[in-house]
Design a protein around this motif. Structure first.
Motif, PDB file in Angstrom:
ATOM      1  N   PHE A  82       0.862  -1.190   0.000  1.00 57.02           N
ATOM      2  CA  PHE A  82       0.000   0.000   0.000  1.00 57.02           C
ATOM      3  C   PHE A  82       0.890   1.228   0.000  1.00 57.02           C
ATOM      4  N   ASP A  83       0.482   2.264  -0.712  1.00 54.10           N
ATOM      5  CA  ASP A  83       1.275   3.498  -0.716  1.00 54.10           C
ATOM      6  C   ASP A  83       0.386   4.693  -1.040  1.00 54.10           C
ATOM      7  N   VAL A  84       0.816   5.845  -0.545  1.00 51.40           N
ATOM      8  CA  VAL A  84       0.105   7.106  -0.783  1.00 51.40           C
ATOM      9  C   VAL A  84       1.121   8.183  -1.107  1.00 51.40           C
ATOM     10  N   HIS A  85       0.831   9.012  -2.079  1.00 48.45           N
ATOM     11  CA  HIS A  85       1.580  10.258  -2.264  1.00 48.45           C
ATOM     12  C   HIS A  85       0.596  11.401  -2.447  1.00 48.45           C
ATOM     13  N   LYS A  86       1.005  12.580  -1.923  1.00 50.72           N
ATOM     14  CA  LYS A  86       0.083  13.720  -2.008  1.00 50.72           C
ATOM     15  C   LYS A  86       0.399  14.573  -3.228  1.00 50.72           C
ATOM     16  N   LEU A 104       3.967   1.832  -8.387  1.00 53.36           N
ATOM     17  CA  LEU A 104       5.186   1.015  -8.343  1.00 53.36           C
ATOM     18  C   LEU A 104       5.613   0.744  -6.909  1.00 53.36           C
ATOM     19  N   HIS A 105       5.429   1.747  -6.031  1.00 54.31           N
ATOM     20  CA  HIS A 105       5.853   1.555  -4.640  1.00 54.31           C
ATOM     21  C   HIS A 105       5.000   0.481  -3.944  1.00 54.31           C
ATOM     22  N   ALA A 106       3.695   0.537  -4.173  1.00 48.03           N
ATOM     23  CA  ALA A 106       2.815  -0.463  -3.546  1.00 48.03           C
ATOM     24  C   ALA A 106       3.165  -1.866  -4.055  1.00 48.03           C
TER      25      ALA A 106
HETATM   26 MG    MG Z   1       5.909   5.827  -1.953  1.00 51.84          MG
END
Ligand code: MG
Length: 381
Positions: A230-234, A264-266
């Protein structure tokens, strides 16, 4: 040092059963040849693999290697020796320092065996190295159902592949070799080259007879594993976002230490999870300036390489992007193709989905983008 591998898969023998050449028969869900390729391609020291095939089997080959990052196959010759030489000649335009010559029928080569093989070249005087196992069973001569004599097993070895050589030396030896040589060690010795013995491994046995497929299946005692990420970017200033390796024009950018590709990060975290290898922050710390603004495809490629070094097979990946905008649909196929390319998978093993949160929460307010991912792999026990 650049290290390239040649896999000889030009044989048309159907002695092992199944009605098609054995290298194209499936074991543990995929062709023997694909196991062999992935074993070498997944080793971090090996930069590429060239496969030598019988052109009559091109359709079988194409199906077996779908999605793998390989150069075009080389057409083999009438004998194994001729096929290997064709593979060696194909590398002459961009010669590697070391070349590994491997048989497709030895599909399960442990990474440690390759490590030991390559370590032999720390000796600059050495031209080649070959894994081998000591002969432990007694050897006897015999004919017509009767033993006739003994053979001293001391100093006898069962030779395996891959066999590794300095490329210019083995190319010259091969070009000069008499016909009828059974492997590259024979050719190297005939040319006066020095070849080291390195540790072999029973897992690298050659599939020859029908019963060998059952043995191979038993050796590929994989456990199935699935893990999520799981990943989040603002959002912040900018005119584009990166998602699943695809650049998408947008009225805002995503803020992050790297390129902020949440997809890609998730997925990187999901793959790392399948082998319990920590998370993306452990491997690529935000405190390390090397990753500042970095393209995130290398994070995912690293995670995939770690899975393959463990002997793992990536079966499927699935990413869900959660945002109101940009619209993902128009970019979905490009994302699948990019992920398949990074992972060396056929596109039908890569899924990208999108959803909104009905304008609720931070994604609904368009403050950022979230991504979740799932990876399923098989890992040998
Ligand atoms: Mg990230």
């Amino acid at each position: 040092m650049r290290i390239h591998a040649i896999i000889v898969a030009a044989g048309s023998g159907i002695r092992a059963g199944g009605g098609i050449p054995k290298q194209y028969r499936s074991v543990a869900g995929q062709p023997l040849l694909r196991h062999a390729i992935e074993g070498l391609l997944g080793h971090p020291a090996i930069s590429g693999v060239t496969v030598v095939i019988n052109p009559d089997c091109r359709a079988l080959y194409d199906a077996a290697v779908a999605g793998l990052p390989l150069p075009a196959p080389v057409a083999g010759g009438a004998t194994r020796q001729a096929s290997v030489l064709a593979g060696l000649e194909a590398l002459a335009a961009d010669p590697p320092d070391l070349v590994l010559v491997h048989d497709a029928a030895r599909a399960f080569v442990p990474a440690a065996m390759i490590d030991a093989l390559l370590a032999a070249f720390n000796d600059p005087a050495l031209d080649g190295a070959c894994p081998a196992l000591p002969q432990v069973d007694s050897l006897r001569r015999g004919a017509d159902g009767r033993f006739s004599g003994s053979v001293d097993r001391d100093n006898l070895w069962r030779v395996q592949t891959p066999q590794a050589f300095r490329y210019p030396a083995i190319l010259a030896a091969h070009r000069a070799a008499a016909p009828g040589q059974t492997d590259e060690v024979a050719i190297a010795l005939a040319a006066g080259l020095g070849v080291a013995i390195t540790p072999g491994d029973e897992h690298a046995f050659k599939v020859t007879e029908p019963a060998d497929f059952a043995k191979a299946q038993a050796m590929t005692n994989y456990s199935f594993r699935a893990a999520s990420g799981f990943d989040v970017h603002k959002f912040g200033p900018g005119d584009h976002v990166w998602l699943c390796g695809v650049k998408i024009p947008h009225e805002a950018g995503l803020v992050g230490h790297s390129d902020a590709d949440a997809g890609l990060h998730a997925l990187t975290d999901a793959l790392l999870g399948t082998i319990a290898a920590g998370d993306i922050g452990d491997h690529f710390p935000p405190s390390d300036d090397r990753w500042k603004g970095a393209a995130s495809d290398q994070f995912l490629a690293h995670a995939a390489a770690l899975v393959r070094v463990r002997g793992g097979i990536i079966d499927h990946v699935d990413v869900t992007l959660i945002c109101e905008r940009p619209k993902i649909g128009p970019h979905r196929e490009a994302m699948r193709a990019r992920l398949a390319d990074i992972l060396g998978l056929a596109p039908n093993r890569v899924s990208v989905k999108a959803t909104t949160t009905e304008k609720l929460g931070f994604t609904g307010r368009q403050e950022g983008i979230a991504a979740q991912a799932m990876a399923s792999v098989r890992v040998p026990e």
